[in-house]
Design a protein around this motif. Sequence first.
Motif, PDB file in Angstrom:
ATOM      1  N   ARG A  91       9.120  76.731  65.689  1.00 31.57           N
ATOM      2  CA  ARG A  91      10.480  76.008  65.821  1.00 31.57           C
ATOM      3  C   ARG A  91      10.948  75.845  67.453  1.00 31.57           C
ATOM      4  O   ARG A  91      10.750  76.715  67.969  1.00 31.57           O
ATOM      5  CB  ARG A  91      11.595  76.769  65.227  1.00 31.57           C
ATOM      6  CG  ARG A  91      13.075  76.398  65.399  1.00 31.57           C
ATOM      7  CD  ARG A  91      13.796  77.153  64.263  1.00 31.57           C
ATOM      8  NE  ARG A  91      13.635  76.635  62.951  1.00 31.57           N
ATOM      9  CZ  ARG A  91      14.004  77.468  61.874  1.00 31.57           C
ATOM     10  NH1 ARG A  91      14.036  78.662  62.118  1.00 31.57           N
ATOM     11  NH2 ARG A  91      13.384  76.834  60.607  1.00 31.57           N
ATOM     12  N   THR A  92      11.162  74.682  67.752  1.00 31.59           N
ATOM     13  CA  THR A  92      11.774  74.384  68.964  1.00 31.59           C
ATOM     14  C   THR A  92      13.338  74.217  68.905  1.00 31.59           C
ATOM     15  O   THR A  92      13.749  73.279  68.176  1.00 31.59           O
ATOM     16  CB  THR A  92      11.148  73.221  69.500  1.00 31.59           C
ATOM     17  OG1 THR A  92       9.683  73.331  69.756  1.00 31.59           O
ATOM     18  CG2 THR A  92      11.369  73.111  70.973  1.00 31.59           C
ATOM     19  N   LEU A  93      14.103  74.946  69.821  1.00 34.97           N
ATOM     20  CA  LEU A  93      15.514  74.903  69.707  1.00 34.97           C
ATOM     21  C   LEU A  93      16.107  74.586  70.919  1.00 34.97           C
ATOM     22  O   LEU A  93      15.736  74.917  72.279  1.00 34.97           O
ATOM     23  CB  LEU A  93      16.098  76.146  69.579  1.00 34.97           C
ATOM     24  CG  LEU A  93      15.611  77.162  68.189  1.00 34.97           C
ATOM     25  CD1 LEU A  93      15.670  78.563  68.404  1.00 34.97           C
ATOM     26  CD2 LEU A  93      16.507  76.307  67.055  1.00 34.97           C
ATOM     27  N   ARG A  94      16.990  73.360  70.837  1.00 36.13           N
ATOM     28  CA  ARG A  94      17.487  72.747  72.201  1.00 36.13           C
ATOM     29  C   ARG A  94      19.042  72.820  71.672  1.00 36.13           C
ATOM     30  O   ARG A  94      19.376  72.188  70.704  1.00 36.13           O
ATOM     31  CB  ARG A  94      17.109  71.362  72.628  1.00 36.13           C
ATOM     32  CG  ARG A  94      15.667  71.545  72.879  1.00 36.13           C
ATOM     33  CD  ARG A  94      15.094  70.117  73.290  1.00 36.13           C
ATOM     34  NE  ARG A  94      13.526  69.678  73.530  1.00 36.13           N
ATOM     35  CZ  ARG A  94      12.765  69.546  72.443  1.00 36.13           C
ATOM     36  NH1 ARG A  94      13.248  68.863  71.426  1.00 36.13           N
ATOM     37  NH2 ARG A  94      11.611  69.291  72.702  1.00 36.13           N
ATOM     38  N   SER A  95      19.842  73.200  72.645  1.00 39.01           N
ATOM     39  CA  SER A  95      21.232  73.216  72.540  1.00 39.01           C
ATOM     40  C   SER A  95      22.045  72.851  73.784  1.00 39.01           C
ATOM     41  O   SER A  95      21.356  73.163  74.979  1.00 39.01           O
ATOM     42  CB  SER A  95      22.026  74.304  71.952  1.00 39.01           C
ATOM     43  OG  SER A  95      23.300  74.523  71.930  1.00 39.01           O
ATOM     44  N   ASP A  96      22.818  72.117  73.966  1.00 35.45           N
ATOM     45  CA  ASP A  96      24.001  71.894  75.038  1.00 35.45           C
ATOM     46  C   ASP A  96      24.537  72.855  75.402  1.00 35.45           C
ATOM     47  O   ASP A  96      24.953  73.110  76.640  1.00 35.45           O
ATOM     48  CB  ASP A  96      24.879  70.579  74.791  1.00 35.45           C
ATOM     49  CG  ASP A  96      24.389  69.448  74.219  1.00 35.45           C
ATOM     50  OD1 ASP A  96      23.131  69.111  74.894  1.00 35.45           O
ATOM     51  OD2 ASP A  96      24.786  68.414  73.737  1.00 35.45           O
ATOM     52  N   ASN A  97      24.856  74.024  74.478  1.00 34.42           N
ATOM     53  CA  ASN A  97      25.404  75.250  75.163  1.00 34.42           C
ATOM     54  C   ASN A  97      24.553  76.268  75.635  1.00 34.42           C
ATOM     55  O   ASN A  97      23.716  76.722  74.633  1.00 34.42           O
ATOM     56  CB  ASN A  97      26.151  75.840  73.686  1.00 34.42           C
ATOM     57  CG  ASN A  97      27.019  76.992  74.266  1.00 34.42           C
ATOM     58  OD1 ASN A  97      26.817  77.607  75.189  1.00 34.42           O
ATOM     59  ND2 ASN A  97      27.801  77.377  73.194  1.00 34.42           N
TER      60      ASN A  97
END
Length: 207
Positions: A23-29
């Motif tokens: 799982r690859t997670l990307r967030s603006d926060n």
Amino acid sequence: MPSRQLLSTLLTSLSNTRWSLTRTLRSDNPLDLNGELRGTATFTAQPSAGDWLYCEEGDMPTNVGIPMQPGLRWSKKYIWRLGQDSDRISVWFVKVASGPEEADYLFHDFDFDVDTLVPEEKSAAQKDPGEFVASPVPPLVQASDAGNETSVLNARGNHLCINDMYRTAYAFRIEPTTGQVLSWASRHVVKGPKKGQEIINRYEKGV
């Protein structure tokens, strides 16, 4: 649209394998989880016709954003449901209660592309199709697993949760003659007043 028989074969095939999940997670926060998680996922047929229990779990690494204590684990469960009167699959949150797992409320549902089986080169070149998001490319498989060729079955759906829009896409790499799933992937893009996230999951057959 794929036939109901093909969707039933797809779900049965998913339940016959223990899947390795990346799982690859990307967030603006920057305070959200950002980075890569690894774990496993399984499907189990349920007593209710057309229901499969999806379970995932893994170890929480220390390099995904906010500091984590060593040894923490993550897990999630959903009910995947093949509609009784439609060729659509829906995904439901599981009730937080003791006893057998039961569907609680809808996470999202998804419809399959009109062009049911997509050649490999076309699948890899997709762009976001308007209000939907492009399907991710499922992991490649060894020729011995797939024979001479594979096809990709794509599906998409949107779900508004209060003020947050969840746009979801799936891609299942299958053996065309049998419908057996060889690998698959999902992509979730979340946009809202306080959210800007992308989650990409890639599933390969476990060893």
